[in-house]
Scaffold this active site. Structure first.
Site, mmCIF file in Angstrom:
data_model
loop_
_atom_site.group_PDB
_atom_site.id
_atom_site.type_symbol
_atom_site.label_atom_id
_atom_site.label_comp_id
_atom_site.label_asym_id
_atom_site.label_seq_id
_atom_site.Cartn_x
_atom_site.Cartn_y
_atom_site.Cartn_z
ATOM 1 N N THR A 25 -26.021 -10.011 26.150
ATOM 2 C CA THR A 25 -25.144 -9.087 26.887
ATOM 3 C C THR A 25 -25.936 -8.297 27.925
ATOM 4 O OG1 THR A 25 -23.755 -8.882 24.941
ATOM 5 C CG2 THR A 25 -23.543 -7.141 26.593
ATOM 6 N N HIS A 47 -26.319 -10.394 30.888
ATOM 7 C CA HIS A 47 -25.130 -10.418 31.754
ATOM 8 C C HIS A 47 -25.124 -9.180 32.654
ATOM 9 C CE1 HIS A 47 -23.148 -13.903 30.031
ATOM 10 N NE2 HIS A 47 -23.383 -13.438 28.822
HETATM 11 P P1 NAD Z 1 -27.383 -17.573 24.391
HETATM 12 O O1 NAD Z 1 -26.746 -17.622 25.709
HETATM 13 O O2 NAD Z 1 -28.805 -17.177 24.254
HETATM 14 O O3 NAD Z 1 -27.216 -18.991 23.652
HETATM 15 C C1 NAD Z 1 -26.300 -19.968 24.013
HETATM 16 C C2 NAD Z 1 -27.001 -21.305 23.902
HETATM 17 O O4 NAD Z 1 -26.061 -22.344 24.145
HETATM 18 C C3 NAD Z 1 -28.152 -21.485 24.906
HETATM 19 O O5 NAD Z 1 -29.366 -21.736 24.221
HETATM 20 C C4 NAD Z 1 -27.682 -22.664 25.737
HETATM 21 O O6 NAD Z 1 -28.753 -23.482 26.175
HETATM 22 C C5 NAD Z 1 -26.790 -23.382 24.733
HETATM 23 N N1 NAD Z 1 -25.945 -24.432 25.334
HETATM 24 C C6 NAD Z 1 -25.624 -24.644 26.639
HETATM 25 N N2 NAD Z 1 -24.881 -25.755 26.766
HETATM 26 C C7 NAD Z 1 -24.727 -26.267 25.510
HETATM 27 C C8 NAD Z 1 -24.060 -27.417 25.001
HETATM 28 N N3 NAD Z 1 -23.384 -28.247 25.803
HETATM 29 N N4 NAD Z 1 -24.115 -27.648 23.663
HETATM 30 C C9 NAD Z 1 -24.784 -26.818 22.839
HETATM 31 N N5 NAD Z 1 -25.426 -25.695 23.288
HETATM 32 C C10 NAD Z 1 -25.401 -25.438 24.602
HETATM 33 O O7 NAD Z 1 -26.457 -16.631 23.513
HETATM 34 P P2 NAD Z 1 -26.681 -15.790 22.152
HETATM 35 O O8 NAD Z 1 -27.195 -14.452 22.496
HETATM 36 O O9 NAD Z 1 -27.385 -16.607 21.108
HETATM 37 O O10 NAD Z 1 -25.136 -15.649 21.786
HETATM 38 C C11 NAD Z 1 -24.377 -16.799 21.457
HETATM 39 C C12 NAD Z 1 -22.961 -16.692 21.984
HETATM 40 O O11 NAD Z 1 -22.264 -15.682 21.262
HETATM 41 C C13 NAD Z 1 -22.816 -16.298 23.455
HETATM 42 O O12 NAD Z 1 -21.694 -16.979 23.990
HETATM 43 C C14 NAD Z 1 -22.539 -14.806 23.384
HETATM 44 O O13 NAD Z 1 -21.822 -14.360 24.532
HETATM 45 C C15 NAD Z 1 -21.694 -14.736 22.150
HETATM 46 N N6 NAD Z 1 -21.680 -13.466 21.436
HETATM 47 C C16 NAD Z 1 -20.508 -13.120 20.836
HETATM 48 C C17 NAD Z 1 -20.457 -11.978 20.066
HETATM 49 C C18 NAD Z 1 -19.192 -11.650 19.358
HETATM 50 O O14 NAD Z 1 -19.088 -10.552 18.783
HETATM 51 N N7 NAD Z 1 -18.207 -12.550 19.357
HETATM 52 C C19 NAD Z 1 -21.577 -11.152 19.924
HETATM 53 C C20 NAD Z 1 -22.774 -11.546 20.539
HETATM 54 C C21 NAD Z 1 -22.811 -12.709 21.284
#
Ligand code: NAD
Ligand code: ZN
EC number: 1.1.1.103
Length: 342
Positions: A40, A43
């Site tokens: 976050t 972003h």
């Molecule tokens: P991050 O962006 O570090 O990890 C996402 C990963 O997905 C990256 O390593 C990326 O290379 C990978 N990726 C890209 N294309 C892909 C594909 N086709 N197949 C598989 N993987 C692929 O994010 P993070 O900090 O580990 O967070 C994970 C997710 O959770 C993010 O989308 C974030 O926004 C979300 N999030 C949600 C909450 C919630 O409360 N719902 C809280 C925190 C984060």
């Protein structure tokens, strides 16, 4: 006090001087020791569409931290000056139906530390005492500083019974990797993690994935056959927010499969509902952490031997924050810690 803030409506983050916050009657004043950089924050750093619509400028950002209670409001009970704490970054209203039922993670009036109110990338942070979580002595500052994302991983991974199940995790970001560690420990049989980033897949393997798949190079279906999976995954944890990863998960679930969705897609996303209906899938959205059952599980998972230390791949003094944001932006990192020197 020193703070890292979004000072202008453009990419970047700036080290600045700002007023030290005053705790209200029910608040804690926390002297920050260590913080970690979240997706976050990236972003906000990059100033993408979501950030532009969400973050008022100027705003002190950050919500992954550990610190020590320096002072507290007159109504606070249950904490002492000197307590080492981290805290739940979702500030809930306390009076909606879900809050009153103890389901605070479902509060419809949630605001977020470091997003809609001043954050933890500062020498001092004020939060409601209700949100604080005392850190047991045998858990290090570094690990306590990543409890917030670890909580996302624990909340998602423990959404369903994993004992003996085959689990697919799409996305080996820090949260997906920690979820793999939890799934393994919770008794999953195969824990398969997909990503397109080799560095992160290696870390996932090290943290407990039984198999990693770079889906830009290999077919997930081939790998499932290789490991003798003839039917499909029982549980899916979507942790990438990437529509094609979600689609791949839908396609590789077994009938009756259960999916927990944490990853946030960039916008509205088409779903092949036939997969959901004819396979009889269950889909559950996951937001934040359960207050405070997830926090309890996090501490006890670490105390019972879950080793998260390899997750922390970089450490910088806060004055070198730019290097921390650069390494996060490169994708060649696990969690990045900033040390506030307290
Ligand atoms: P991050 O962006 O570090 O990890 C996402 C990963 O997905 C990256 O390593 C990326 O290379 C990978 N990726 C890209 N294309 C892909 C594909 N086709 N197949 C598989 N993987 C692929 O994010 P993070 O900090 O580990 O967070 C994970 C997710 O959770 C993010 O989308 C974030 O926004 C979300 N999030 C949600 C909450 C919630 O409360 N719902 C809280 C925190 C984060
Ligand atoms: Zn509420």
């Amino acid at each position: 006090m020193k703070a890292l803030a979004k000072q202008a409506a453009k990419p970047g983050i700036w080290l600045t001087e700002t007023e030290r916050p005053e705790p209200g009657h029910n608040d804690l004043l926390i002297r920050i020791r260590k913080t970690a950089i979240c997706g976050t924050d990236m972003h906000i750093y990059h100033w993408d569409d979501w950030a532009q619509q969400t973050i008022p400028v100027p705003m002190v950002v950050g919500h992954e931290y550990v610190g020590v209670v320096e002072a507290m409001g007159s109504e606070v009970r249950g904490f002492e000056v000197g307590d080492r704490v981290s805290g739940e970054g979702h500030i809930t209203c306390g009076h909606c139906r879900n809050c009153r039922a103890g389901r605070r993670h479902l509060c419809r009036n949630t605001t977020s530390v470091g997003v809609n109110r001043p954050g933890a990338f500062a020498e001092y942070l004020v939060i409601p005492a209700f949100n604080a979580f005392r850190i047991p002595d045998n858990i290090s500052d570094d690990l306590a500083a990543i409890f917030d994302p670890f909580g996302n991983a624990v909340h998602t991974a423990l959404a369903y019974d994993l004992v003996g199940e085959d689990v697919l995790i799409t996305g080996a970001g820090p949260i997906g990797i920690m979820a793999a560690a939890v799934a393994r420990r919770a008794g999953a049989r195969h824990t398969v993690v997909t990503d397109i980033n080799e560095y992160r897949l290696e870390l996932a393997q090290r943290m407990g994935a039984t198999r990693t798949v770079n889906v830009s190079q290999r077919s997930l279906t081939d790998v499932m056959q290789e490991i003798g999976m003839t039917e499909g995954f029982d549980v899916g944890l979507e942790m990438s927010g990437v529509p094609s990863a979600f689609e791949q998960m839908l396609g590789s679930m077994n009938h009756g499969g259960r999916m927990a969705l944490l990853g946030i897609p960039p916008g509205s996303m088409a779903i092949d509902w036939n997969q959901v209906i004819f396979k009889g899938l269950t889909l559950k959205g996951i937001y934040g952490r359960e207050m405070f059952e997830t926090w309890y599980k996090m501490a006890s998972l670490i105390q019972s031997g879950l080793d998260l230390t390899p997750m922390i791949t970089h450490r910088f003094a806060v004055d070198d924050f730019q290097q921390g944001f650069d390494v996060m932006a490169s994708g060649q990192s696990g969690k990045v810690i900033l040390d506030w020197g307290a």
